[in-house]
Structure formats: structure tokens, C-alpha cells
Enzyme design. Structure first.
Site, short mmCIF file in Angstrom:
data_model
loop_
_atom_site.label_atom_id
_atom_site.label_comp_id
_atom_site.label_asym_id
_atom_site.label_seq_id
_atom_site.Cartn_x
_atom_site.Cartn_y
_atom_site.Cartn_z
N CYS A 335 0.81 -1.31 0.09
CA CYS A 335 0.13 0.08 -0.20
C CYS A 335 0.68 1.35 -0.07
CB CYS A 335 -0.90 -0.01 1.26
SG CYS A 335 -0.67 -0.87 2.52
N ARG A 364 7.40 -11.02 5.17
CA ARG A 364 7.10 -10.84 6.58
C ARG A 364 7.73 -11.91 7.41
NH1 ARG A 364 0.55 -10.03 5.85
NH2 ARG A 364 0.61 -7.98 4.35
N GLN A 382 1.33 -11.01 -3.01
CA GLN A 382 -0.08 -10.58 -2.74
C GLN A 382 -0.94 -9.67 -3.71
OE1 GLN A 382 -0.08 -7.39 0.76
NE2 GLN A 382 -1.85 -8.85 1.58
N ASP A 384 -2.61 -7.42 -4.52
CA ASP A 384 -3.53 -6.15 -3.83
C ASP A 384 -4.14 -5.36 -4.89
OD1 ASP A 384 -3.23 -5.68 -1.20
OD2 ASP A 384 -1.11 -5.17 -1.59
N HIS A 386 -5.64 -1.04 -4.82
CA HIS A 386 -5.83 0.09 -4.02
C HIS A 386 -6.76 1.08 -4.90
CE1 HIS A 386 -2.16 -1.32 -2.58
NE2 HIS A 386 -2.71 -1.30 -1.31
N LYS A 465 -12.38 -3.89 8.11
CA LYS A 465 -12.50 -4.63 6.91
C LYS A 465 -13.64 -5.77 6.79
CE LYS A 465 -9.23 -7.86 9.00
NZ LYS A 465 -7.83 -8.71 8.99
N HIS A 511 -8.35 -0.79 0.26
CA HIS A 511 -7.41 -1.98 -0.05
C HIS A 511 -8.18 -3.27 -0.40
CE1 HIS A 511 -4.20 0.16 2.41
NE2 HIS A 511 -5.25 0.83 2.88
#
Length: 638
Positions: A335, A364, A382, A384, A386, A465, A511
Site C-alpha cells: 500500500c 514478513r 499479494q 493487492d 488500491h 475490513k 485496500h
């Protein structure tokens, strides 16, 4: 005695004499409820049925078909197991015995080392205790009396637990026959309510999870309201063991893990074929829903992560490096990079919503003990996106995302349920923005007629979320898709757009991930399909098999044509019997086998065998291609 008013779940109000037990109330309402009720929920607090009502209250009853009821059955089962162990193995000292998501356990200190054979004997003794239908009787005792009792019994772990409780804590005991345990409760009214149980395994566990403490023995079990539900669960476990993605990943040559990179998966050619197939589909779907794809760097400097809030809220999960004596971090999320892309030039309200999608490799830090195949890794891709939008676009954009999720998950044959996760303790931003964001998600769920549950305090640190929990082919659930509404990062990065009024405004951002982690999603698909991937995503769609070397030239011609058309095909040209070739292709879960003998050479056909459908007979190569292409185009999950 004076009457008290009881408000029931349906809103009706009834009066009972003060001192009436909740079990008596249940029986008076409905004979069946009196037999099924396990607990009473009084003004939102779980109570034993033996407790009595003393003042006006709202009362609901917990039955075995609810989550709370199942928890009560399993909690009581742990006490039944402990009682059985005291009968069979005197001298065992007990630590804690809670109910957990899939059953229960008890930690014990014993000179006897428990074996699988012991579990069968303990189960037999448990059955006797259940048959006796012993009532579980709660008593509250003074702290000093409880300490004296357990000290005399040399129950050192119970003594430690009591000493760690606040001075004003209520000390409660539960007694069933000849067994008494320290427990806050509540419990089922009697041992007879534990209808179906199974002891599953034995493990070691440090007292209080601290490796400096003594290692105890832990026995795991599970319990259900009926034998049918227990049998169904045990069957699911058997299926899950067969489908274990780590086992199938090795057998089907999909991926491997190595000591040289713990937690960092290595994808083999078969794995990359699967990965590329689901990524190609990802690209198609995102184009259909009008997303633009971006790519941001894997390493960015410390200032960015301080600005985004990750430095304060997520640092323990990140990896770091130095470049030119400056601190940098390997991105754990995509992000912040997306913010920089948005800010790279000015925007007008006419451009919004802007949908930026990214397939970003993130890292991570996970503890080594938490690593688990593709399900828990240290680096993953990921998927993702946005979405930058105006406040008025919140609901239609979330609706658009939900439609995309529906399309993707149905393609893989996955059902789902939704959870709305609210503000956690470790969060940033003001109450007003959190309330606006949470309400925006709630309204979108309701507008789309999605059933959902509230997951209090489990939102991201920057916003609430919606989590999508997928159900696979054997009934297990997996959290994958997420929609997060964020008003914090656009503020921190000073994101703006020019509104219709000519003034600068702050965009709101979504997100969202569909697959979540590509690696984890592949692991889920391996287990969901048990390695028998649909033809559109199978690593090898076709295997061509000549019966003898005499048919090899024609078999090679068939294989070459399939390859030139873009199909994932293999030629099995080994000098092996055709029966062995077919069996091995079935073990490798190849969707289609094309068998070529003298008859096929002469007629310029192929004998088609399907993985699950058996022998489909002879057909021309063009007819077979049309048959297979139809399955690919329709993404049939055979």
C-alpha cells in the site's frame, strides 16, 4: 418470593418466582428446550442452568446446535476426560483444560508417559462417566480454602493459577461425582450431555507456553452434539490428511521447501504452470472490472514506513537493510508504494474511482515454529488493489469488489461467508473517521444482501475490513479475500483530488485482495481439488501415450500439434506397458490421456481417456481439442 420479569429472545415477557433455576425456566417454556438447553445467557452473560434468577433480566438459552453450545460440550468433555484419567492413572497433576476451536485439551504433569493405547482406555472410562449422567455442581469458595485444598492435594498448577488471580476474584469449583476441578465455568448441566467424543492425539506443552517451565503432557480431544457430526468431522480429517498440500506438493512435483531458505517456497515447473494459469485468469478478471496494473519497489527507505505507520505498528514483522548508510525496509505490504503512484501527478474527481492493482512480492518475518508449507511463509505475492474514490463512491465501489469476488470464487467452486472486523486497540485515526468507514462497509454488505458476522476489534490498524472466509470441498474454511476501507493513509500521504467545486479534497481508499497470498491460495486449491486440478489450470492437461514404439511417430505428431496450439502436454514415450502408463498418469492426476495404437494411427484418431470420466472412446484430434477447449473456456471443475 417476589416475582421477577424474564424477557425472552422473541421479546415476550414472563414472570417467575425469584430463586427459580434457569433449567426450570427452560422446562416451563418448552419440554424439548428443557432437554436440550446447555446454558442460559442472562443479560449477555453465560450462566449455568443450575443458577437461579434473582432480578428482572433478559434470558436466552444455548442449545447444542450453536457455537456457544458446542463450546460448552467441549469444555465439559475436558472435565470428563480429566476425571477418567484420575480413575486410571492416580497421581496425575492437572494444569489447564480449555475448549478450543476444534475440540479441547488438558495439560498434565505425570510420571506415566501416555500412549495411543492409553487414549482408548481413557475413552472407555469417559463413556462410563457420561452414562452415569453426573451433575456438574458449581461452588464458590474463599481463596484461602481453595489454596489449602489444592495444596493438600499437591495440585501445584492449580495453586499457581489461584495465586495469579486478582485478590477480589471469585474462586469457583465444579464437582462431578468424585472429581472436583478449579474452573470459572459455565458447564453443561451434566456429563450425559457429552454425546459423542474422540481423543485425538498426545503432545508436549510447556507450562504456560514458556520454554523455561516444565514440559507437560497434553491430550487433545474433540466432541460433538451427535455421533453423526463426530463421524463427519473424523471423515473430514481423514480427507484433509489425504489432501495435505505439503504431501501432494511433493508427489505432484509442485513446490518444495529447503533449509537454505526456511519459509521461502521454491516453485517447480508444475507449480509455475498452475501459478501462471491462475494469474492469467486474474489478469482477465481485473481487465473486465477496469483495473490498471502497477508495480512498486520491494525495498523503500525508513522514512516511508514511518510515514505509513508500519514502523510503529508492524515493525516486528519486517525485514531491514542498509543502503548508503541509510535504513531501508523490505516491504511487508504494497500500500505505501500505491500511495506514491497516486501522488505522482494531480487528479480530478472526473478520474475517480482509480483502481490500481498490483501483484507485489512482500516479505514478513514469521517465527520458525509458525511456518507451515505454503499456508504460512515468509515471502509471498499479494494480489493487492488500491481504489481511490470520493465518499459518494464508497458503496458502489465495494459492491463492484464484491461482484468481482463472487465471480472469482465461484470459478474455483468455493463458497464463502463474510465477517466485518472493527477497530482494534492498536489503531490510528479518530473515532469519527472509523465510524464513517465501518458504517460504509456495513451498508455495502446489507445492500448486497450478504449475511455477515461482526468480528469486534480485528480490523487493520488503519481501518475496518470485510473478510471473506472460503469453504472448500470438504467443508473447511479459509480466510482469503479482504476489503479494507482506509481514511488514514490518504491523510498521511496528503493524497488529494480536485473536486467539482474546484477545491482540493482527500480521497477515500479501499485496500482489497482476492486470492490474498498467491502461494497460500495455491495451497488451498491443492487441498480443495485434492491435486486433481480442473483442466484449465492443471499443470499437465494432456498426456499422449503410444502403446508401442511403432506408434511413436504419430504420437509425437499429436503431441507437437497440441503443444503448438498452447496446450500443456506431455509425450510418454517410455517402453512401458500401456497399463502402467495409464496408472501413472492417473496418479499424477492428468485430466486427459490420449492413447495411440495401430487402429488410431490408421484412422488418424486418438483414444481418449478422462481422469474421472473413464474411457470416452475414439475421436479425431480436432474433436478432442474442441471437447477439451470447451472445458477450458467454461472453467469446468470436474
Amino acid at each position: 418470593m417476589a416475582d421477577v420479569k424474564v424477557t425472552l429472545k422473541d421479546g415476550s415477557v414472563k414472570e417467575f418466582a425469584a430463586g427459580t433455576s434457569y433449567l426450570e425456566i427452560a422446562k416451563s417454556l418448552n419440554q424439548k428446550l428443557g432437554k436440550q438447553a446447555l446454558l442460559a445467557v442472562v443479560d449477555g452473560v453465560n450462566k449455568d442452568l443450575s443458577d437461579t434468577i434473582e432480578k428482572d433480566a433478559t434470558v436466552e438459552f444455548v442449545t447444542p446446535d450453536t457455537k456457544e453450545g458446542l463450546h460448552a460440550i467441549r469444555h465439559t468433555a475436558s472435565h470428563v476426560m480429566a476425571q477418567a484419567i484420575t480413575h486410571l492413572f492416580p497421581g496425575v497433576k492437572f494444569a489447564i483444560g480449555p475448549a478450543i476451536d476444534n475440540g479441547f485439551y488438558y495439560d498434565m504433569d505425570s510420571e506415566h508417559v501416555f500412549t495411543p493405547e492409553d487414549l482408548r482406555e481413557i475413552e472407555k472410562e469417559m463413556a462410563k462417566i457420561v452414562k452415569q449422567n453426573l451433575p456438574l455442581v458449581r461452588s464458590e469458595v474463599p481463596r484461602k480454602d481453595a489454596l489449602a485444598r489444592f495444596a493438600a492435594e499437591k495440585e501445584i498448577y492449580k495453586v499457581e493459577l489461584i495465586n495469579d488471580l486478582p485478590e477480589d476474584a471469585v474462586i469457583s469449583l465444579y464437582t462431578q461425582g468424585d472429581f472436583t476441578d478449579l474452573c470459572a465455568g459455565p458447564h453443561c448441566p451434566s456429563t450425559g450431555r457429552v454425546k459423542a467424543f474422540k481423543l485425538m492425539s498426545i503432545a508436549g506443552a510447556y507450562w504456560r507456553g514458556n520454554e523455561k517451565n516444565k514440559m507437560l503432557q497434553r491430550i487433545y480431544g474433540t466432541a460433538f452434539p451427535s455421533k453423526e457430526e463426530l463421524d463427519e468431522y473424523l471423515h473430514m480429517l481423514e480427507e484433509a490428511e489425504k489432501r495435505d498440500h505439503r504431501k501432494l506438493g511433493k508427489e505432484l512435483d509442485i513446490f518444495s521447501m529447503h533449509d537454505e531458505g526456511p519459509g521461502f517456497p521454491f516453485f517447480h515447473p508444475n507449480g509455475m504452470r498452475i501459478r501462471n494459469a491462475i494469474m492469467e485468469y486474474w489478469h482477465q478478471v481485473h481487465r473486465k472490472y477496469h483495473y490498471e496494473q502497477v508495480m512498486t519497489p520491494m525495498i523503500m527507505n525508513r522514512d516511508l514506513w514511518i510515514r505509513s505507520g508500519h514502523w510503529d505498528h508492524y515493525r516486528e514483522n519486517m525485514y531491514f537493510t542498509k543502503i548508503d548508510d541509510m535504513d531501508y525496509a523490505i516491504k511487508p505490504m504494497n500500500c505505501p508504494g500505491g500511495m506514491l503512484v497516486y501522488n505522482s501527478h494531480p487528479h480530478s474527481y472526473k478520474e475517480l474511482p482509480l483502481r490500481y492493482a498490483e501483484l507485489g512480492l512482500v516479505h514478513r518475518h514469521e517465527l520458525s515454529g509458525a511456518l507451515h508449507g505454503l499456508f504460512r511463509v515468509r515471502c509471498f505475492t499479494q494480489d493487492d488493489a488500491h481504489i481511490f474514490m470520493t465518499p459518494e463512491q464508497i458503496q458502489p465501489e465495494i459492491t463492484n469488489v464484491i461482484k468481482l469476488f463472487n465471480e472469482v470464487y465461484s470459478t474455483f467452486g468455493l463458497k464463502y461467508h463474510a465477517e466485518l472486523s472493527t477497530r482494534p486497540e492498536n489503531s490510528m485515526g479518530d473515532d469519527a473517521s472509523w465510524e464513517l468507514a465501518t458504517e460504509g462497509l456495513r451498508k455495502a454488505l446489507e445492500a448486497n444482501h450478504l449475511d455477515y458476522i461482526i468480528n469486534e476489534g480485528d480490523g487493520a490498524f488503519y481501518g475496518p475490513k470485510i473478510d471473506f472466509h472460503l469453504q472448500d470441498s470438504i467443508g473447511r474454511t479459509w480466510q482469503c479475500g479482504t476489503i479494507q476501507l482506509d481514511m488514514q493513509l490518504p491523510e498521511k500521504f496528503n493524497c488529494e483530488y480536485t473536486g467539482e467545486d474546484g477545491l482540493k479534497h482527500r480521497p477515500i481508499m479501499i485496500h482489497r485482495v482476492v486470492y490474498g497470498s498467491i502461494e497460500r491460495f495455491i495451497g488451498i486449491l491443492i487441498e480443495h481439488f485434492a491435486g486433481s486440478f480442473p483442466v484449465w489450470m492443471a499443470p499437465n492437461q494432456v498426456r499422449v501415450m503410444p502403446i508401442t514404439d511403432k506408434q511413436l511417430d504419430y504420437a509425437k505428431e499429436v503431441n507437437d500439434k497440441l503443444f503448438e496450439l498452447g496446450y500443456r502436454t506431455q509425450l510418454d514415450d517410455r517402453s512401458e506397458k500401456i497399463g502402467k502408463k495409464i496408472r501413472e498418469a492417473q496418479v499424477q492426476k492428468v485430466p486427459f490421456m490420449l492413447i495411440v495404437g495401430e487402429k488410431e494411427v490408421e484412422s488418424r484418431t486418438v483414444a481418449v481417456r478422462q481422469r474421472h470420466g473413464g474411457d470416452l472412446g475414439a475421436m479425431s484430434l480436432d474433436d478432442f481439442i474442441a471437447r477439451m477447449q470447451k472445458d477450458i473456456d467454461e472453467k469446468v471443475n470436474d
